[in-house]
Design an enzyme around this catalytic site. Structure first.
Site, PDB file in Angstrom:
ATOM      1  CG  ASP A 182      37.035  49.898  47.998  1.00 32.38           C
ATOM      2  OD1 ASP A 182      37.382  48.779  48.406  1.00 32.38           O
ATOM      3  OD2 ASP A 182      37.055  50.219  46.795  1.00 32.38           O
TER       4      ASP A 182
ATOM      5  CG  ASP B  53      33.403  46.373  49.216  1.00 34.42           C
ATOM      6  OD1 ASP B  53      33.122  47.590  49.126  1.00 34.42           O
ATOM      7  OD2 ASP B  53      34.066  45.762  48.364  1.00 34.42           O
TER       8      ASP B  53
ATOM      9  CG  ASP C 166      38.007  36.613  43.481  1.00 33.43           C
ATOM     10  OD1 ASP C 166      37.923  36.738  44.720  1.00 33.43           O
ATOM     11  OD2 ASP C 166      38.410  37.533  42.746  1.00 33.43           O
TER      12      ASP C 166
HETATM   13  P1  ATP Z   1      41.007  45.648  45.699  1.00 33.03           P
HETATM   14  O1  ATP Z   1      41.631  45.823  47.029  1.00 33.03           O
HETATM   15  O2  ATP Z   1      41.968  45.828  44.602  1.00 33.03           O
HETATM   16  O3  ATP Z   1      39.724  46.401  45.545  1.00 33.03           O
HETATM   17  P2  ATP Z   1      39.255  43.446  46.016  1.00 33.03           P
HETATM   18  O4  ATP Z   1      39.514  41.996  46.294  1.00 33.03           O
HETATM   19  O5  ATP Z   1      38.546  44.219  47.071  1.00 33.03           O
HETATM   20  O6  ATP Z   1      40.631  44.100  45.628  1.00 33.03           O
HETATM   21  P3  ATP Z   1      37.047  44.154  44.356  1.00 33.03           P
HETATM   22  O7  ATP Z   1      36.954  44.200  42.872  1.00 33.03           O
HETATM   23  O8  ATP Z   1      36.840  45.389  45.126  1.00 33.03           O
HETATM   24  O9  ATP Z   1      38.464  43.518  44.655  1.00 33.03           O
HETATM   25  O10 ATP Z   1      36.024  43.030  44.807  1.00 33.03           O
HETATM   26  C1  ATP Z   1      35.536  42.912  46.122  1.00 33.03           C
HETATM   27  C2  ATP Z   1      35.304  41.448  46.474  1.00 33.03           C
HETATM   28  O11 ATP Z   1      34.326  40.877  45.622  1.00 33.03           O
HETATM   29  C3  ATP Z   1      36.531  40.561  46.307  1.00 33.03           C
HETATM   30  O12 ATP Z   1      37.351  40.598  47.433  1.00 33.03           O
HETATM   31  C4  ATP Z   1      35.904  39.192  46.092  1.00 33.03           C
HETATM   32  O13 ATP Z   1      35.512  38.639  47.311  1.00 33.03           O
HETATM   33  C5  ATP Z   1      34.670  39.526  45.302  1.00 33.03           C
HETATM   34  N1  ATP Z   1      34.900  39.436  43.847  1.00 33.03           N
HETATM   35  C6  ATP Z   1      35.309  40.441  43.041  1.00 33.03           C
HETATM   36  N2  ATP Z   1      35.413  40.034  41.767  1.00 33.03           N
HETATM   37  C7  ATP Z   1      35.047  38.732  41.758  1.00 33.03           C
HETATM   38  C8  ATP Z   1      34.921  37.750  40.736  1.00 33.03           C
HETATM   39  N3  ATP Z   1      35.212  38.033  39.476  1.00 33.03           N
HETATM   40  N4  ATP Z   1      34.500  36.513  41.100  1.00 33.03           N
HETATM   41  C9  ATP Z   1      34.194  36.234  42.386  1.00 33.03           C
HETATM   42  N5  ATP Z   1      34.295  37.108  43.374  1.00 33.03           N
HETATM   43  C10 ATP Z   1      34.704  38.361  43.087  1.00 33.03           C
HETATM   44 MG    MG Z   2      37.838  46.309  46.872  1.00 31.29          MG
END
Ligand code: ATP
Ligand code: MG
Length: 464
Positions: free
Chosen positions: A63, A65, A142
């Site tokens: 996805d 964002d 994070d």
């Molecule tokens: P994936 O590809 O598995 O979706 P992702 O890094 O995009 O991994 P998401 O849960 O979609 O994970 O989160 C999107 C973004 O939001 C992350 O890349 C990070 O920047 C931020 N984020 C998500 N969870 C946290 C958290 N617990 N604390 C701080 N920032 C977070």
């Molecule tokens: Mg994501």
């Protein structure tokens, strides 16, 4: 309120298009549409988070964002196909058919924003809903690898936390002080395990080191959130690696306390082998675009806990059928305190367990009844899984594999017409050798079936 080690961002590094290798053709056209529309509306919009990270390593983001300096209301005014969601923190969803582009206004949670940010006594973040600058938005994320911003202004990547180099070196590094960031949100420990498994990134030593000590903080995380995290860990194609990462980081007892205990006392390692095989199969199914269900996944992850509980009850002399149901209920109930597995999954999970002893039966009516059971296929797949780590199940497995393929008349010929009915006393059974012991996967070989079978089986039951 705790002090924030996440101090100020670094001076921004701008990685030009010629250097980073992200091409617009790898970005969802809808995400690009959102970025251009924001720009044309006079706002700044960036692709951010996992998508930028994945694109940099040549992956295909699932996805896209977007982060922006427009407020949610301003975003809404730019898009007809936009709805605002979330109470605590409002997000805009721009909807294109089945694709949703999530657009979030830059957020801050600096220590100064005392009005809008609350932490619990333990430093855990309870609320954070202040808008901020792009720099604020970067440092509240994070890992540095998750805090990169791609813009269509000049197609560069903006980096405020050193994430670009970390992605190139394939390192997950927490922004700020790891201990404080884990205390704020313990789920970040799981994210470290998951993302390192998924991306094949190392966890920076200072981020990995505190995890075993802090793992228990996860017991305070909302069970529904942990369920979501579990699905991302185990139903996204990298389940086996996620599991071994959890083990490595000492996180398994925090997520699956009873399974962790059962694995620790299972000397042969058969239960662990079975769980790993289940996860490997799950990964293979996802790679082959086959459906997977949390019910089967959790049946495997909690099977060690179930076997252990069942062994305890049988040692106490509880009737086998009662013991099976009670063990299933107890494990489900205890696990629910950590992970909110919805009933639509926990019920079929229990059925998968409770059907296992029935694979030992050869009475005609029962065999046909089991074959017609709505959960037969899942339960049979589960038997196959168990048989991989328990060679004594090979005969049952072969029988049921054939039974599914055979014409009913042919199958009926091979079966015992009715119960031989001997030794009904359950106390006898519980005392027999071969009861589920701490060596593990005997739970499907309930003593019950021994009375019902006419032919003694080569290889014998005594080994259990
Ligand atoms: P994936 O590809 O598995 O979706 P992702 O890094 O995009 O991994 P998401 O849960 O979609 O994970 O989160 C999107 C973004 O939001 C992350 O890349 C990070 O920047 C931020 N984020 C998500 N969870 C946290 C958290 N617990 N604390 C701080 N920032 C977070
Ligand atoms: Mg994501």
């Amino acid at each position: 309120m705790t002090d924030h080690a996440i101090s100020s961002p670094l001076p921004p590094q701008v990685v030009p298009r010629a250097e980073h290798g992200i091409s617009r053709k790898d970005i969802s056209p809808n995400a690009l549409r959102v970025l251009y529309r924001l720009r044309d509306g006079g706002f700044n919009g960036y692709l951010v988070g996992g998508a930028v990270r994945d694109l940099l390593i040549g992956g295909h983001p699932k996805d896209f964002d977007v982060a922006t300096d427009a407020t949610p209301e301003q975003v809404k005014s730019l898009f007809r196909n936009c709805r605002l969601i979330g109470r605590r923190f409002r997000l805009a969803h721009v909807v294109y058919g089945r694709e949703i582009i999530e657009v979030a206004t830059f957020r801050a949670n600096s220590a100064d924003d005392t009005d809008d940010r609350e932490t619990g006594d333990d430093g855990r973040l309870l609320r954070d809903n202040v808008y901020g600058s792009i720099e604020d938005d970067a440092v509240r994320r994070d890992f540095t690898a998750n805090a990169l911003y791609y813009t269509v202004d000049d197609f560069s990547v903006r980096d405020y936390v050193g994430g670009y180099d970390d992605v190139r070196n394939r390192v997950l590094r927490l922004i700020g002080d790891p201990i404080e960031r884990y205390r704020e949100d313990p789920v970040r420990m799981l994210r470290a395990a998951r993302l390192s498994a998924k991306l094949d990134f190392a966890i920076a030593p200072e981020a990995a080191e505190p995890i075993p000590e802090m793992a228990d903080l996860l017991s305070a995380a909302p069970p529904a959130r942990l369920f979501d995290e579990c699905l991302k860990m185990f139903l996204a194609g990298h389940a086996e690696k996620s599991f071994t990462k959890l083990e490595e980081l000492g996180l398994l007892p925090a997520l699956f306390p009873e399974t962790a205990k059962a694995l620790a006392t299972n000397r042969s390692g058969a239960l662990r082998a079975m769980v790993l095989q289940a996860l490997r199969n799950t990964d293979a199914r996802i790679a082959a675009d086959k459906p997977v269900t949390p019910a089967f996944l959790f049946a495997a992850l909690l099977w060690p806990a179930y076997c252990r509980e069942l062994a305890v009850l049988q040692k106490q002399g509880v009737d086998p059928t009662v013991a099976q149901q009670r063990a299933a209920d107890r494990v489900t109930l205890h696990q629910a305190q950590r992970i909110a597995l919805p009933r639509r999954f926990s019920l079929p999970m229990q059925e998968i367990w409770l059907l296992q002893p029935r694979f030992g039966q050869r009475i005609r009516k029962r065999v046909f009844r089991l074959l017609a059971h709505p959960r037969f296929r899942a339960a049979f797949d589960f038997l196959e899984l168990r048989a991989g780590a328990a060679p004594e199940l090979a005969e049952d497995l072969a029988f049921w594999r054939e039974a599914q393929a055979q014409a009913p008349e042919v199958l009926a010929e091979r079966l015992v017409p009715k119960s031989p009915r001997r030794g009904e006393g359950s106390a006898d059974d519980a005392g027999e050798p071969g009861e589920p012991g701490e060596e593990g996967d005997d739970a499907g070989r309930a003593p019950r079936r021994r009375r019902r079978r006419r032919r003694p089986r080569p290889g014998g039951d005594a080994a259990g």
